[in-house]
Design a protein around this motif. Sequence first.
Motif, PDB file in Angstrom:
ATOM      1  N   HIS A  35     -15.598 -90.707  22.750  1.00 37.75           N
ATOM      2  CA  HIS A  35     -14.463 -90.828  23.675  1.00 37.75           C
ATOM      3  C   HIS A  35     -13.874 -89.464  24.015  1.00 37.75           C
ATOM      4  O   HIS A  35     -13.612 -89.173  25.176  1.00 37.75           O
ATOM      5  CB  HIS A  35     -13.381 -91.734  23.089  1.00 37.75           C
ATOM      6  N   ARG A  36     -13.669 -88.631  22.993  1.00 41.80           N
ATOM      7  CA  ARG A  36     -13.104 -87.300  23.244  1.00 41.80           C
ATOM      8  C   ARG A  36     -14.084 -86.431  24.020  1.00 41.80           C
ATOM      9  O   ARG A  36     -13.673 -85.642  24.866  1.00 41.80           O
ATOM     10  CB  ARG A  36     -12.714 -86.628  21.923  1.00 41.80           C
TER      11      ARG A  36
ATOM     12  N   LYS B 148     -16.395 -87.425  26.248  1.00 43.59           N
ATOM     13  CA  LYS B 148     -16.393 -87.874  27.650  1.00 43.59           C
ATOM     14  C   LYS B 148     -15.105 -87.441  28.335  1.00 43.59           C
ATOM     15  O   LYS B 148     -15.122 -86.944  29.465  1.00 43.59           O
ATOM     16  CB  LYS B 148     -16.574 -89.397  27.717  1.00 43.59           C
ATOM     17  N   PHE B 149     -13.975 -87.624  27.651  1.00 40.47           N
ATOM     18  CA  PHE B 149     -12.684 -87.213  28.190  1.00 40.47           C
ATOM     19  C   PHE B 149     -12.699 -85.712  28.495  1.00 40.47           C
ATOM     20  O   PHE B 149     -12.283 -85.276  29.561  1.00 40.47           O
ATOM     21  CB  PHE B 149     -11.569 -87.542  27.196  1.00 40.47           C
TER      22      PHE B 149
ATOM     23  N   ASN C 261     -14.610 -84.883  31.555  1.00 42.99           N
ATOM     24  CA  ASN C 261     -13.844 -85.253  32.756  1.00 42.99           C
ATOM     25  C   ASN C 261     -12.805 -84.180  33.083  1.00 42.99           C
ATOM     26  O   ASN C 261     -12.648 -83.800  34.248  1.00 42.99           O
ATOM     27  CB  ASN C 261     -13.152 -86.603  32.570  1.00 42.99           C
TER      28      ASN C 261
ATOM     29  N   TRP D 262      -5.421 -91.632  36.808  1.00 42.29           N
ATOM     30  CA  TRP D 262      -5.789 -91.949  35.426  1.00 42.29           C
ATOM     31  C   TRP D 262      -7.252 -92.367  35.333  1.00 42.29           C
ATOM     32  O   TRP D 262      -7.936 -92.041  34.373  1.00 42.29           O
ATOM     33  CB  TRP D 262      -4.893 -93.051  34.861  1.00 42.29           C
TER      34      TRP D 262
ATOM     35  N   ILE E 102      -9.456 -89.340  35.038  1.00 43.11           N
ATOM     36  CA  ILE E 102      -9.365 -88.699  33.718  1.00 43.11           C
ATOM     37  C   ILE E 102     -10.158 -89.480  32.682  1.00 43.11           C
ATOM     38  O   ILE E 102     -10.861 -88.909  31.853  1.00 43.11           O
ATOM     39  CB  ILE E 102      -7.891 -88.560  33.275  1.00 43.11           C
ATOM     40  N   PHE E 103     -10.054 -90.811  32.731  1.00 39.52           N
ATOM     41  CA  PHE E 103     -10.682 -91.644  31.709  1.00 39.52           C
ATOM     42  C   PHE E 103     -11.995 -92.275  32.159  1.00 39.52           C
ATOM     43  O   PHE E 103     -12.509 -93.172  31.493  1.00 39.52           O
ATOM     44  CB  PHE E 103      -9.711 -92.732  31.239  1.00 39.52           C
TER      45      PHE E 103
ATOM     46  N   LEU F 133      -0.874 -84.897  28.373  1.00 35.76           N
ATOM     47  CA  LEU F 133      -1.754 -85.688  29.224  1.00 35.76           C
ATOM     48  C   LEU F 133      -1.120 -85.887  30.605  1.00 35.76           C
ATOM     49  O   LEU F 133      -1.786 -85.749  31.633  1.00 35.76           O
ATOM     50  CB  LEU F 133      -2.035 -87.034  28.557  1.00 35.76           C
TER      51      LEU F 133
ATOM     52  N   CYS G 182     -14.866 -93.643  29.805  1.00 38.25           N
ATOM     53  CA  CYS G 182     -14.333 -93.871  28.454  1.00 38.25           C
ATOM     54  C   CYS G 182     -14.179 -95.379  28.260  1.00 38.25           C
ATOM     55  O   CYS G 182     -13.572 -96.058  29.083  1.00 38.25           O
ATOM     56  CB  CYS G 182     -12.988 -93.189  28.264  1.00 38.25           C
TER      57      CYS G 182
ATOM     58  N   PHE H  49      -7.660 -84.605  21.359  1.00 35.46           N
ATOM     59  CA  PHE H  49      -7.146 -85.408  22.459  1.00 35.46           C
ATOM     60  C   PHE H  49      -5.687 -85.014  22.639  1.00 35.46           C
ATOM     61  O   PHE H  49      -4.961 -84.880  21.653  1.00 35.46           O
ATOM     62  CB  PHE H  49      -7.263 -86.904  22.143  1.00 35.46           C
TER      63      PHE H  49
END
Length: 92
Positions: free
Chosen positions: A23-24, A26-27, A30, A82, A85-86, A71, A89, A65
């Motif tokens: 997750h981190r 991929k974030f 992005n 948003w 950004i995600f 954020l 994820c 994160f």
Amino acid sequence: MFRCGIIEDDYGVPSQKPKPCLHRTKFGGNIAALRERKKLTQEQLAEKIGVSTRYVQSLEAGEYFPSLPKLVKLKSVLRCGWNEIFDGCEKI
């Protein structure tokens, strides 16, 4: 304590650098892509959101994160949604 790749001491302070999780990672990718789309360097982005260049490098590498206030600043500076950004994820 152990939480999402982060080993903490009894006070919740990371005792070693966390391992990147999907997750981190991929974030972070992005954030890097959105930053490049705005033609900003890591240094420029860091200055605009009030953090160090190393912090931005760590975000983009998937090591950390950001907090909610950071954020929101990222979203504002990068002028994106948003979903951008995600993107990619998974919901947990």
